[in-house]
Design a protein around this motif. Structure first.
Motif, PDB file in Angstrom:
ATOM      1  N   ARG A 198     -21.888  15.551 -46.047  1.00  0.00           N
ATOM      2  CA  ARG A 198     -21.926  16.293 -46.596  1.00  0.00           C
ATOM      3  C   ARG A 198     -23.636  17.162 -47.114  1.00  0.00           C
ATOM      4  NH1 ARG A 198     -17.116  14.398 -47.813  1.00  0.00           N
ATOM      5  NH2 ARG A 198     -18.324  13.871 -49.836  1.00  0.00           N
ATOM      6  N   GLU A 199     -24.475  16.607 -47.570  1.00  0.00           N
ATOM      7  CA  GLU A 199     -25.725  17.272 -48.040  1.00  0.00           C
ATOM      8  C   GLU A 199     -25.638  17.878 -46.447  1.00  0.00           C
ATOM      9  OE1 GLU A 199     -27.193  13.902 -50.464  1.00  0.00           O
ATOM     10  OE2 GLU A 199     -25.763  14.202 -52.118  1.00  0.00           O
ATOM     11  N   ASP A 202     -25.224  21.175 -45.652  1.00  0.00           N
ATOM     12  CA  ASP A 202     -25.546  21.506 -46.266  1.00  0.00           C
ATOM     13  C   ASP A 202     -27.373  22.538 -46.280  1.00  0.00           C
ATOM     14  OD1 ASP A 202     -23.064  22.303 -47.229  1.00  0.00           O
ATOM     15  OD2 ASP A 202     -23.247  20.376 -48.782  1.00  0.00           O
TER      16      ASP A 202
END
Length: 451
Positions: A198-199, A202
């Motif tokens: 997820r990071e 992002d």
């Protein structure tokens, strides 16, 4: 109702399957132990009763009713606790001798055995216990009942049943606790991967999946994914670098092309001048096309799309063909050009690509060697070395020069696109080889090795 994430996880479902299998195995094992323990004791009791009946029947045949009655009376006297049950009755089942006041009312089972309750007259609370006996009809119609109280057997059975129940419960509880702990550990490792993903999604491209140093399957997976992420980040940085360099290096030729085309509308321009400017615009366009063609070819090579052209190649023969092309150019520049081919090994490769890669190295050597300098080409085994006595490259820039469009400041005034060494590296990788640079003192030494 929504279950907690742990209970919805695949690892927990696998744990439940493991618990069911493990619990079933434990229950079967404990059940077998119960059967083996209780069954053995029961068989021993039955065997003792059968032997007792057989002995009394033999005594009856030898000594008649008085003899058997005397034996039973003696045994009852010696066993005041009533562990052994005896009863001899007439054909109407009226008691003659024994430690029972009447014949039990329980009907025999299919095997001829009866189980009935007795009350311990010696116990203060009048404990009721279970007895197991077998009836036997003697000659003359007399009925003989021989048995034993089975309190110990019942206690053993109860203990075995409790052991099975508690053992199964403890086993399932421990398996469940271990399964939950294992599921949590697995879930944490997977969540770490998800969180890192997820990071990265992002925009934090430098994030990597943590490892525990246990060298288990999760650590190995994390290492492989991190290597892939490193490669992707390198490609992204390379793409940004290429984009920046394309914008920088193509802006000037595009501006010149635009100016040349705009100048065609000048009034009073002669036909010869117009033709000259058109030729100049075509040359600029050809230069731009050559850059994009080189980029396209590097991309195709890196994608492994040229392996269908692989064939057996003699490195020495290939180097001689390249030398034949560049030796006249070196002589025009007053360079000393030498070629040495030691024993070489035939390899599987794309001849055109290898020719272009070695040609790029030779072109750089001839381009940067000063007049009066030298260029040396050498082939040995699977390695080609091209050396020159030019200004060379600072050692700290050895890795940078393989980036697309990268050019040293000292080489900005020299014709070129900055794609030559990028293509050489791509060709080397396609052939499971490598290209590296060394200081030639003075000059540069480029070493190309193919697999």
């Amino acid at each position: 109702m929504t279950l907690p994430p742990l209970l919805r996880s695949a690892s927990f479902r696998l744990t439940l399957i493991y618990i069911l299998l493990f619990g079933s195995s434990a229950a079967l094992l404990l059940g077998f132990l119960y059967w083996a323990t209780a069954g053995t004791l029961s068989d021993q009791v039955d065997a003792i009763i059968e032997a007792d009946i057989k002995g009394l029947a033999e005594q009856y045949e030898q000594r008649g009713t008085p003899g058997v009655a005397a034996i039973i009376s003696e045994r009852v006297r010696k066993d005041p606790g009533g562990r052994t049950v005896y009863l001899l009755t007439d054909p109407l089942r009226r008691p003659l001798v024994g430690n029972l006041s009447k014949w039990p009312t329980v009907a025999p089972d299919a095997s001829g055995w009866i189980e009935f309750e007795l009350q311990d007259r010696d116990a203060p609370d009048g404990e009721v216990y279970l007895a197991r006996a077998r009836p036997f009809v003697l000659l003359g119609g007399l009925n003989l009942l021989v048995g034993r109280e089975v309190r110990e057997l019942v206690r053993t059975r109860d203990m075995a049943i409790n052991a099975v129940i508690w053992g199964s419960a403890i086993t399932l509880a421990l398996a469940l606790a271990g399964g939950i702990a294992m599921s949590r550990s697995t879930t944490r490792r997977i969540e770490a991967i998800n969180q890192t993903s997820r990071e990265i999604a992002d925009g934090a491209l430098d994030r990597r999946i943590p490892t525990l140093g246990t060298d288990d399957e999760f650590d190995r997976l994390a290492i492989q994914l991190n290597e892939m992420l490193d490669r992707n980040q390198s490609l992204m940085e390379g793409l940004r670098h290429v984009t920046d360099n394309i914008a920088h290096d193509l802006r000037t030729p595009l501006s010149r092309l635009r100016q040349t085309l705009e100048s065609l509308d000048e009034n009073g321009l002669s036909k010869t001048g117009r033709t000259t400017r058109i030729d100049r615009a075509i040359a600029e366009a050809d230069g731009l096309l050559s850059v994009f063609n080189a980029l396209l070819r590097i991309t195709q090579i890196e994608a492994g799309g040229r392996r269908e052209n692989f064939a057996t190649i003699d490195i020495g023969e290939l180097l001689r063909d390249v030398a034949e092309l560049y030796e006249p150019v070196a002589e025009e520049k007053n360079l000393s050009f030498s070629l040495r081919c030691d024993e070489t090994t035939g390899i599987e490769g794309d001849r055109d690509l290898l020719f272009q890669a070695i040609g790029n190295l030779a072109d750089n050597a001839v381009k940067y060697a000063p007049p009066g300098g030298s260029v040396t080409m050498h082939a040995a085994d699977r390695t080609v070395t091209v050396s020159d006595t030019g200004p060379g490259i600072p050692e700290e820039a050895f890795g940078e020069v393989f980036l697309r469009f990268h050019r040293l400041e000292t080489a900005r005034s020299t014709p070129g696109s900055g794609l030559g060494l990028s293509l050489v590296e791509a060709v080397a990788n396609l052939h499971n080889g490598e290209v590296k640079l060394e200081d030639n003192c003075p000059g540069l030494k480029a070493i190309l090795t193919v697999g």
